[in-house]
Write a protein that holds these residues in place. Structure first.
Motif, short mmCIF file in Angstrom:
data_model
loop_
_atom_site.label_atom_id
_atom_site.label_comp_id
_atom_site.label_asym_id
_atom_site.label_seq_id
_atom_site.Cartn_x
_atom_site.Cartn_y
_atom_site.Cartn_z
N THR A 323 0.83 -1.20 0.00
CA THR A 323 0.00 0.00 0.00
C THR A 323 0.87 1.25 0.00
O THR A 323 2.02 1.21 0.44
CB THR A 323 -0.93 0.03 1.24
N ARG A 324 0.30 2.34 -0.51
CA ARG A 324 1.00 3.63 -0.44
C ARG A 324 0.65 4.40 0.83
O ARG A 324 1.24 5.45 1.09
CB ARG A 324 0.67 4.47 -1.67
N ARG A 325 -0.29 3.88 1.61
CA ARG A 325 -0.63 4.53 2.86
C ARG A 325 0.48 4.30 3.89
O ARG A 325 1.11 3.24 3.92
CB ARG A 325 -1.96 4.00 3.41
N THR A 326 0.68 5.28 4.74
CA THR A 326 1.65 5.13 5.81
C THR A 326 0.90 5.01 7.14
O THR A 326 -0.16 5.61 7.32
CB THR A 326 2.62 6.32 5.88
N TYR A 327 1.47 4.26 8.04
CA TYR A 327 0.84 4.06 9.34
C TYR A 327 1.91 3.58 10.32
O TYR A 327 3.02 3.21 9.92
CB TYR A 327 -0.32 3.06 9.25
N TRP A 328 1.59 3.60 11.60
CA TRP A 328 2.54 3.18 12.63
C TRP A 328 2.86 1.70 12.49
O TRP A 328 1.97 0.91 12.17
CB TRP A 328 1.95 3.47 14.01
N ARG A 329 4.12 1.33 12.68
CA ARG A 329 4.61 -0.05 12.56
C ARG A 329 4.50 -0.58 11.12
O ARG A 329 4.36 -1.79 10.90
CB ARG A 329 3.87 -1.00 13.51
N ASP A 330 4.61 0.31 10.15
CA ASP A 330 4.57 -0.13 8.74
C ASP A 330 5.95 -0.61 8.31
O ASP A 330 6.55 -0.09 7.36
CB ASP A 330 4.02 0.97 7.83
N PHE A 331 6.45 -1.62 9.02
CA PHE A 331 7.79 -2.16 8.76
C PHE A 331 7.82 -2.96 7.47
O PHE A 331 6.82 -3.56 7.07
CB PHE A 331 8.23 -3.07 9.91
N GLN A 332 8.99 -2.98 6.85
CA GLN A 332 9.17 -3.77 5.64
C GLN A 332 10.19 -4.86 5.91
O GLN A 332 11.16 -4.67 6.63
CB GLN A 332 9.63 -2.88 4.49
N PRO A 333 9.96 -6.07 5.34
CA PRO A 333 10.86 -7.19 5.59
C PRO A 333 12.29 -6.90 5.14
O PRO A 333 12.52 -6.12 4.21
CB PRO A 333 10.25 -8.32 4.76
#
Length: 364
Positions: A323-333
């Motif tokens: 998603t292009r939305r950002t949010y808290w804990r939007d970690f990437q592997p």
């Protein structure tokens, strides 16, 4: 007056006893840590509504290509689940992009609401003890017990649902796995977010009765005194007997039993014969302290474990990449021996992979 590290005055600490005072100090430190890591957090979530018939046709007419929609049709083709703001990776994996970011964002907001509520209630209860506001402390300590029971109930349901989704063998099917995961987690998150006991609330979204939560907390912790504490704190929270004795000594009876005396004051009381000073038991205050120590400790443990489950979902599904939305804990592997974004060790050891175990400890 001199205070210890938790803010307790010497008089209050003496009334509660050294062991309780030490436990309250430790609890206050953990609450401060929770406050530090969550206070400035902010997030966004989305809720997807299945569309059918004219609603689905209306969406198809209104959806614009530059909104970057992805969608997932039901197995029978009668309804559609759609979301905008898909990333490039999400456009390549539309079913995953519809399901995983929505669920992860809702899990994050679920955890944050519990964290903020827990920090407020714990901090208020500790402050009430510090200032010897036992009436207020009884109200918030009772709410701490209820909050701990709620987190145990919802956290267990969420963990079990994610365990089912993470372990399912579907041969990496790009549609079956997202559908299965949403079927498992969707109802749990919906009840956690919208569950209510207010008049007119939906029959299928009834919040769990508080006495049921109390039983679940007692089972989860093995602490048999929770019902006793809850009853006394409830009595003290209402204009009832518990409230009348919140700032009183225990009854002091004449040996003949003809006369019983209670003393009332806005501060802890003690018997002083000129040679020694013995604190008089503050019955309700001790219940406030014991309940907040026991429930608060389990509550903070459960929050740590709940966040581990939230992060495990996000990193296993790679939700934030879809998603292009950002949010808290939007970690990437990440890969290999690099530090895992979850902060709990190396990526290779954290188990954020389909088929691996789901982290859980204090929730169960």
């Amino acid at each position: 007056m001199n205070k210890d590290d938790s803010g307790l005055t010497e008089t209050v600490a003496a009334a509660l006893g050294g062991e309780r005072a030490a436990a309250l100090t430790a609890l206050a430190g953990r609450v401060a840590e929770l406050r530090d890591m969550s206070e400035d957090a902010a997030t966004t979530d989305v809720l997807l509504v299945p569309l059918d018939g004219r609603a689905a046709q209306r969406w198809e007419r209104m959806a614009q290509p530059d909104e970057r929609w992805v969608y997932l049709r039901s197995g029978d083709g009668t309804s559609v689940l759609a979301v905008d703001e898909a990333s490039e990776a999400g456009l390549r994996e539309p079913a995953a992009a519809v399901v995983y970011p929505e669920l992860h964002m809702r899990m994050v907001s679920w955890w944050l609401v519990h964290a903020w509520r827990s920090a407020d209630l714990l901090e208020d209860t500790l402050e009430s003890l510090t200032r010897w506001r036992i009436t207020s402390g009884a109200v918030t300590a009772r709410a701490v017990i209820e909050e701990a029971g709620s987190l145990v109930d919802e956290g267990n349901a969420l963990t079990q649902a994610w365990r089912t989704g993470k372990a399912a063998a579907v041969d990496d099917d790009d549609v079956k796995r997202p559908v299965l995961v949403r079927e498992a987690l969707g109802p749990v998150l919906l009840k956690a977010a919208l569950g209510s006991r207010m008049k007119g609330s939906h029959d299928k979204l009834q919040a769990t009765n508080v006495l049921t939560l109390l039983k679940k907390l007692t089972r989860a912790t093995g602490e048999a005194r929770f019902p006793e504490w809850y009853d006394l704190l409830s009595d003290a929270a209402h204009p009832a007997f518990g409230a009348r004795i919140a700032l009183a000594t225990p009854p002091l009876a004449h040996p003949s039993k003809a006369v019983t005396v209670r003393t009332y004051a806005r501060a802890p009381m003690a018997l002083d014969d000129g040679r020694s000073r013995r604190p008089l038991e503050p019955t309700v205050a001790l219940a406030v302290a014991d309940a907040v120590i026991a429930a608060g400790t389990h509550l903070l443990d459960a929050l740590e474990d709940g966040l581990a489950v939230v992060d495990d979902f996000g990193l296993t599904t790679a939700a934030a990449t879809l998603t292009r939305r950002t949010y808290w804990r939007d970690f990437q592997p990440v890969r290999g021996s690099r530090a895992c974004p979850c902060g709990r060790g190396k990526w290779s050891a954290c188990g954020h992979r389909w088929g691996q175990e789901t982290p859980a400890r204090a929730l169960s």
